[in-house]
Each structure stands twice: as C-alpha cells, then as structure tokens.
Design a protein around this motif. Sequence first.
Motif, short mmCIF file in Angstrom:
data_model
loop_
_atom_site.label_atom_id
_atom_site.label_comp_id
_atom_site.label_asym_id
_atom_site.label_seq_id
_atom_site.Cartn_x
_atom_site.Cartn_y
_atom_site.Cartn_z
N PHE A 1 -34.07 -3.36 59.03
CA PHE A 1 -34.54 -1.84 58.63
C PHE A 1 -34.76 -0.84 59.56
CE2 PHE A 1 -35.81 -4.21 54.70
CZ PHE A 1 -35.26 -3.26 53.79
N ASN A 2 -34.62 0.34 59.63
CA ASN A 2 -34.92 1.52 60.50
C ASN A 2 -36.27 2.22 60.11
OD1 ASN A 2 -32.92 1.03 62.38
ND2 ASN A 2 -31.53 2.61 61.07
N LEU A 3 -36.82 2.61 60.92
CA LEU A 3 -37.92 3.35 60.52
C LEU A 3 -37.80 4.95 60.37
CD1 LEU A 3 -41.17 3.71 60.33
CD2 LEU A 3 -41.28 4.19 62.71
N GLY A 4 -37.69 5.17 58.80
CA GLY A 4 -37.79 6.58 58.47
C GLY A 4 -38.88 7.41 58.87
N ALA A 5 -39.13 8.24 57.85
CA ALA A 5 -40.23 9.23 57.68
C ALA A 5 -41.42 8.47 57.74
CB ALA A 5 -39.96 10.25 56.81
N VAL A 6 -42.68 8.95 58.46
CA VAL A 6 -44.06 8.50 58.29
C VAL A 6 -44.71 9.72 57.86
CG1 VAL A 6 -45.90 7.61 59.16
CG2 VAL A 6 -43.70 6.59 59.96
N ASP A 7 -45.25 9.84 56.63
CA ASP A 7 -45.74 11.24 56.10
C ASP A 7 -47.31 10.89 55.61
OD1 ASP A 7 -46.39 13.37 54.78
OD2 ASP A 7 -44.61 13.64 53.96
N LYS A 8 -48.29 11.52 56.60
CA LYS A 8 -49.64 11.11 56.31
C LYS A 8 -49.92 12.08 55.39
CE LYS A 8 -50.80 8.33 60.04
NZ LYS A 8 -51.65 8.66 60.88
N LYS A 9 -49.38 13.00 54.79
CA LYS A 9 -49.77 13.77 53.60
C LYS A 9 -49.53 13.13 52.17
CE LYS A 9 -49.14 18.35 55.71
NZ LYS A 9 -48.33 19.79 55.63
N THR A 10 -48.43 12.43 52.43
CA THR A 10 -48.24 11.52 51.30
C THR A 10 -48.63 10.23 51.22
OG1 THR A 10 -45.94 11.14 51.78
CG2 THR A 10 -46.17 13.24 50.66
N GLY A 11 -48.87 9.72 52.40
CA GLY A 11 -49.53 8.39 52.48
C GLY A 11 -48.25 7.24 52.40
N THR A 12 -47.09 7.78 53.13
CA THR A 12 -45.85 6.78 52.69
C THR A 12 -45.07 6.91 54.18
OG1 THR A 12 -44.44 8.60 52.18
CG2 THR A 12 -45.66 7.30 50.49
N ALA A 13 -44.46 5.44 54.41
CA ALA A 13 -43.91 5.27 55.41
C ALA A 13 -42.55 4.67 54.89
CB ALA A 13 -44.42 4.33 56.40
N ALA A 14 -41.24 5.31 55.08
CA ALA A 14 -40.32 4.75 54.53
C ALA A 14 -39.43 3.93 55.51
CB ALA A 14 -39.10 6.14 54.10
N LEU A 15 -38.94 2.71 54.96
CA LEU A 15 -37.94 2.04 55.85
C LEU A 15 -36.64 1.89 55.25
CD1 LEU A 15 -40.47 -1.27 56.36
CD2 LEU A 15 -40.44 0.98 57.83
N THR A 16 -35.75 2.21 56.01
CA THR A 16 -34.29 2.29 55.36
C THR A 16 -33.55 1.31 56.08
OG1 THR A 16 -33.72 3.90 57.23
CG2 THR A 16 -34.64 4.99 55.06
N ARG A 17 -32.41 0.86 55.28
CA ARG A 17 -31.39 -0.15 55.49
C ARG A 17 -30.71 0.28 57.01
NH1 ARG A 17 -27.82 -0.14 51.58
NH2 ARG A 17 -28.79 -1.87 50.29
N ASN A 18 -30.81 -0.63 57.93
CA ASN A 18 -30.11 -0.47 59.28
C ASN A 18 -28.67 -0.60 59.14
OD1 ASN A 18 -29.49 -0.28 62.03
ND2 ASN A 18 -30.81 -2.08 62.55
N PRO A 19 -27.91 0.50 59.36
CA PRO A 19 -26.31 0.15 59.38
C PRO A 19 -25.87 -0.67 60.49
CG PRO A 19 -26.88 2.43 60.03
CD PRO A 19 -28.14 1.82 59.42
N ARG A 20 -26.52 -0.54 61.35
CA ARG A 20 -26.31 -1.51 62.77
C ARG A 20 -26.51 -3.12 62.66
NH1 ARG A 20 -23.88 0.72 67.29
NH2 ARG A 20 -23.87 3.06 67.29
N TRP A 21 -27.30 -3.27 61.62
CA TRP A 21 -27.84 -4.78 61.46
C TRP A 21 -26.66 -5.64 61.51
CZ3 TRP A 21 -31.64 -7.87 62.65
CH2 TRP A 21 -32.07 -8.86 62.07
N TRP A 22 -26.73 -6.65 62.40
CA TRP A 22 -25.74 -7.72 62.42
C TRP A 22 -25.76 -8.77 61.54
CZ3 TRP A 22 -29.26 -6.18 65.74
CH2 TRP A 22 -30.30 -6.98 66.09
N GLY A 23 -27.10 -9.22 60.92
CA GLY A 23 -27.26 -10.08 60.05
C GLY A 23 -26.98 -9.78 58.77
N ARG A 24 -27.41 -10.80 57.97
CA ARG A 24 -27.36 -10.38 56.52
C ARG A 24 -27.94 -9.22 55.92
NH1 ARG A 24 -28.26 -15.93 52.90
NH2 ARG A 24 -26.28 -16.83 53.66
N PRO A 25 -27.23 -8.02 55.45
CA PRO A 25 -27.70 -6.82 55.19
C PRO A 25 -29.01 -6.92 54.19
CG PRO A 25 -25.54 -6.96 54.23
CD PRO A 25 -25.90 -8.23 54.93
#
Length: 770
Positions: free
Chosen positions: A220-244
């Motif tokens: 995963f890549n690190l997406g937006a970390v939003d302190k207001k909504t209390g969320t941190a989004a991890l998104t699929r890494n398109p460059r990942w060489w292992g099993r997606p």
Amino acid sequence: MSRRRRRPLALLTSGVLALPLLAGCGSGDDAGPAAAGPDIAPTAREKVADGGVLRWAVDSLPDTLNTFQADADATTGRIAGAVLPQLFTMDAKGRPVANPDFLEKAEIVEREPKQVVLYKLNQQAVWSDGREIGAADFVSQWRALSGKDSAYWTARNAGYERIEKIEKGKTDLEVRVTFLKPYTDWRSLFSPLYPKQVTGTPDAFNEGARGTLKVTAGPFNLGAVDKKTGTAALTRNPRWWGRPAKLDTLVLTAVPRAERPAALAAGKVDMAEVDRAGADRIERARKEAGTPAGAAGAPAPEADPAAAAAAATLSWAAAHGTDEAKAAAEEELRAKAQEAAVRYPAEQAALRNFTVRRSLEPAYTQLALNGASGPLADERVRRAVARALDRKELAELVLKPLGLPARPVGSHVALAGQRAYADNSDALGGQDTKAAQALLADAGWRRNGRITEPAGAKAGPEAEPQDDGKTPSAASGPGTGNDGLYIVGQDDGRNGEARGTAADQPSPVLAPAPFAAQQKAVLLAQAAALSAAAAGTPADAKGAPQRAEDADEADGADGDASPAPAPAQQTRTSGSMLAKDGRMLTLRFVVPSGPGSEALRTVGERISQMLRRVGVNTETTKVSDESFFKDHVASGQYDLALYSWPATAYPATDARPIFAKPEPAADGSLMVEQNYTRVGTDHIDQLFDQAVGELDEEASRELIRKADARIWAAAGSIPLFQRPQLVAVKPNVANAGAFGMAAPRYQDIGWKKPAKAAGTDSGEAKEKNR
C-alpha cells in the motif's frame, strides 16, 4: 536542544505506552506451540474479491509516522507495516522470519575477526518513486540511529550503535553490514526501512516524516491523513512487485474503544478490537436474533436491583441538588443514558451482523512490586507476596470466560511458542500459603502485633479504595484498552469482567419531578442506605451511614469552629493482619479507573483477597488512565500495580532495559531506564550483556533463560497471563481479525467472494427461494 530519549516498550492501557513491537530466525521448536494462534478466517487469495474498501478502527491517528521517534504509537507501526519495507516479520509463534518480498537471503557470512551480515535484496524491490532499494538507504538509517549525532531525535539506538560500516556488495542488490561488536539480534535492524529521503538529514528525520511519507515501498501507499475526520487512507501501490493488495483502500479510522460497538453498528468501521463488554454485546445480539419477535434487542436486566436503585436515586438527587455544577453534569449523564437506551435495540440489531474473533496478544500482564522503598524493599516480603498468588486462578479469571487458553505465563522475556521461552517460575516457587507466611515471619512481620495510630482511625482488614483526585467518572470518557493497555504503552489493557458501558445497559428508573428541600434530604438518606445495603456497609441507628456534614453540624452548630486538637494516639493489635514496629503491613495498590480497565480492577481485587489470607493488607487507589503510568508507575508512587509488557523476538536487546539494575544519576536521582519496579542485580545485567553479544543463537537463548530465572528469584515482577485479543469483524472479511503473535499480511486482507449459487452450493439458495 536534543530530544533524544528512550521510548518505553510497555505499559499496554490499550493505548501499550503503545509501541510497535520489534521483529531473527533460529532452529527448533523447543519452546512448544503458541498458547493461541491467529483467528483471522484464513482464505486462499483466489477466494478473496479484488477491490473494495475495509475500515479498520484504531485508537488514534499517530502524531508521527516515524516509528523511531518517542511519540510513535501502535498506529504508526500499523501504517509502517503496510507501506514500508519489513525485512523480517513475525510468524504465528512470534518468531521473526525473512520477508521474501524484500529479501532473497540475509545471513552472517563472517564471524571473525568481526561479524559481517550480507543482505541480498529482492531484485524487484523499488521505492514508490522508482528508485531501487539499496545500500544508500541502509547507510542513511544507520547514521540517523547510531546515536552519534544528537541532532536526530531518536527514541532508540539499540543495535545500530554496534555497526562499524555498511557497504555495497558485489552487486547493487547486496548490502554488507560490518559490526564493531557481535550482535545476536541483528535481524531486528532495518525493519522498517525508511528511504534515505527520511533519514538523510535531521530535519527530514525529525519533522519531515511526522505527517506524511512521500516515498514508500509496500503493498500500500500512504494516502490522505485527515485529523478532522480521524482517518488515514492506505491505497493499493501500483508499483508493488509482490502479490497485489486485494483491497483498493484500507482506511484506518480513529474510534475510542468505548465507542466501538456503536461505531460498528452505525457502519463506520468494519473491524475493531473490542473489550469484554463489547464482545459480550455482539454475542448477545447474535443470540437475540433467534428470540421471538418483540424480544430481540432488549437489554439484559440488571444483575443487582439494589445497586441499580441506589445509583438511580443518587443520580436523581445529584441532578436536583444545590450544587449547580454537579447537577448539570448529572443531568447530562442521565440524558446520555436515556439516549443510549433508545439507541440500544437498533444497535443490537446491527451488531448481529458481526462476529468476534479471539486470540492472545503478543503481550502479558504482570503484577509489579516496587522494591525501591517501603516493605517491598525487603526481598523476603516480595517473595512472600508472589508465593501468596494463585497465578492459574488469576489467568482463569480473565481468560476462561472468553474461551481462551488460561495458562499462566512462565517467563518475563518471551511467550509460549517463542524460542527463548521457558517456564522459569520454579526459581521463585508457586502458590504456597505456609511458605509466604514463613517468609513474612522471617522479615519480622507478626500477627497480633501492636500498632499505634491516631485515635479514631479505622480498624479493619483492608482500607477503603481511595481516589487520587484525578479519577474521572466512569462515564466521563472512554478507556484505553481491554484491560487498561497498560502495555507500557499500548493495551492495552483490555478485556474485563465488565457489565458494560452506558450504551450496554438499560437506563435506570429516574425520579419524575423535583422535590422540596426537605424531601431532597430524605432522598439522599435513602440513597445512602441503599448504597450501604448493596455494599454490605453497617448503617447507623436511623438506617443510613452518618454523613460528614452531619458530623460537622453535631460538633458545632454555630459554625464557629475552634482549632482542632492534635489527634490522640491509640494502640491496638493488628489481629489477623501483620504488623511490625508499630505499623501494619499495608501495600499501596494503584489501579486505573477507566471504563476499559475493568479486568485489571477485577484481577486487583482478587489479588488483594489472596494477600489478606497471609495477613497482608492492601490500600487500593483508583487513578485516571492518564495519571496511572506518568504519575504513579513511572514516578514510583506505588507498591503494587498491574500493567503489561509486549513480547519481543529480541529479548537480549529489548528486555535488558526493563530489568536493568537502577543506577544513581549525577543529580542523586535513580536512573531506572524502563525498570519501573526498581528491582535488579548486577548478575542479571551481565547475563543480558553476554546474551546480546553471543552469535550462537541457542547459547544466547540459554543465557536469556538464566537471566529470566534470576528475575523470577528477585520477585520484582510476577507475570500473570497473556492478554486477550478480541476483534469484532464482519464475517465475510478474509485474512484479518485477531492476529495473535503474527504480523498482518496486508496484501491478503479483503472481502470473501460470494458463494456460487450453482451445483452443490445452490441447495440452500434454492430452498430459500421456495
């Protein structure tokens, strides 16, 4: 000014202080199986759907994304595990194994004259900016963490300070690390591995990685970390060489533990670690799904009507009393209770769609005995306290109702299944009342001893529980863990014998209208009588205990109080309790007061009962979760305390500061590192020092086991049980839940594909369609 300091590994409230646990390899299964394996609904990847979003509850969003800084927490570690290289990860037995996504091989290639480790990296491993992962990243991280440059605000330097140099090998994919001194725990290094952009300069290390990671390398890549909504989004890494990664997005959502059942019911999260009360709610909801119409979702009745009536009456009286601030607070509390009662049936209906997965955390709860001063400075008294405890009974108290293995932990430095584990508790001995009494007698403590105290002081086998003035109301805020975390740090504690929060219980019957002043006084008296009846407290001749203000009025009705005379002294015998030199043997027992700490308080009460049987009195003080560690454990203001330590695959490195002998500092204070019991010996330190420099892995583990036996004999801390792990999750979530000792494999987490409605699988569907 440098901010370098050690990061505490422990004190799992479920908040542990919360720290990422560290992750080497060896041979043999001499430590046996783990007490409990992962409960994650293991599912083959071909049966996991591609895509989707999973929302996973965390305690809070991290203050830093740099795991090597002092304010890193469990969420910091969780994010790092998904987006950064982990050269070694933990298996189901809590043992480090090489991660093939990053390593082809890692091994010691030279032992003499100096230790050299050769890393062969996966040739496909690249950072998200396209640059190959290589020696430059290793060198940069070593320089940042070696401790030689105080401009880097590092929390730990263990192992990195032993490195002499790092070089590129025969190819760009090889990294050679040469050590100044042998280091058995070399596998703990470079996990996680940060890009040189983060570790290359003090500014980038100290501030650049606090809120974002611009370059990553994981499924995963690190997406937006939003302190207001209390969320941190991890998104699929398109460059990942292992099993997606199976998921499109993994969303970490901050939800206080006390609010997690409601958040699950409302659809805000799909997976959340919960305490005993939350797990009970879900189990109750699933059972209620089969009850007749109209009965499903009804709250369980109160188990103690007298206590419930007393609480309701006192609440009403406080809400309509003369103290306006208290009245307003009670009114708000009652309003929240009413709202919770209204929401309860709908929440229960939604909670039927969740299941609870169960395992044991990689952490254990211990009883800490402060040996710095007081009665516990005498090793005989500490050993007597330990011999008074039935550790199996305490383990069963917490774990048996949850259906988890209830075996006492036999080691301070490892858990069952880990290679360093061995049950060394025989070095101290098991529960033995006669042995405990003999040790106390040898230390000079006697029954029927004469004690001197101020006239009018309460006589009795146990002092009333006290409050340190920082204890919030049980409804004032969420707890921080299943048993109160204190892993010194995260969890955490966590699973208790709790009846639940306000949202779990029906609203008490409330008085309908204000009373006149004289009726309020009667009401308060009735409430006090009810409370006394529920607690078994003797009442006065009118049926209610005398209040302090009543006593004041009797002493001086005109309000012109004269100076109180100095209290007279009285002498009495201690009876069945022990005394020496005119004072009773009383130990200050500090426990956290938060609603997530019920298990710790229950265990504390049972320990107090066990100690009374050998004549040891306890004075229990309930303190806020925020105050528990900082103001009491770390500062040494306690005799007995319950908190947790995380397990580690590298005890030679990580356990040493926990059990190191305290040393005087230049200013006269005591340097305790992480040894909050203040109990240690030179021999224990020497065994750890020998173990960390021993490259024969079995010889190193044997030295660790010897150190553990010495720690048992010193009786500064008594391991009790491995902490329970309860995770509420939707049944169709795959490869996630209660991970136990294993590290999550983030790329395999996802949603199960729906069952095919064809062939033999379609029978049930056809039956439903008829």
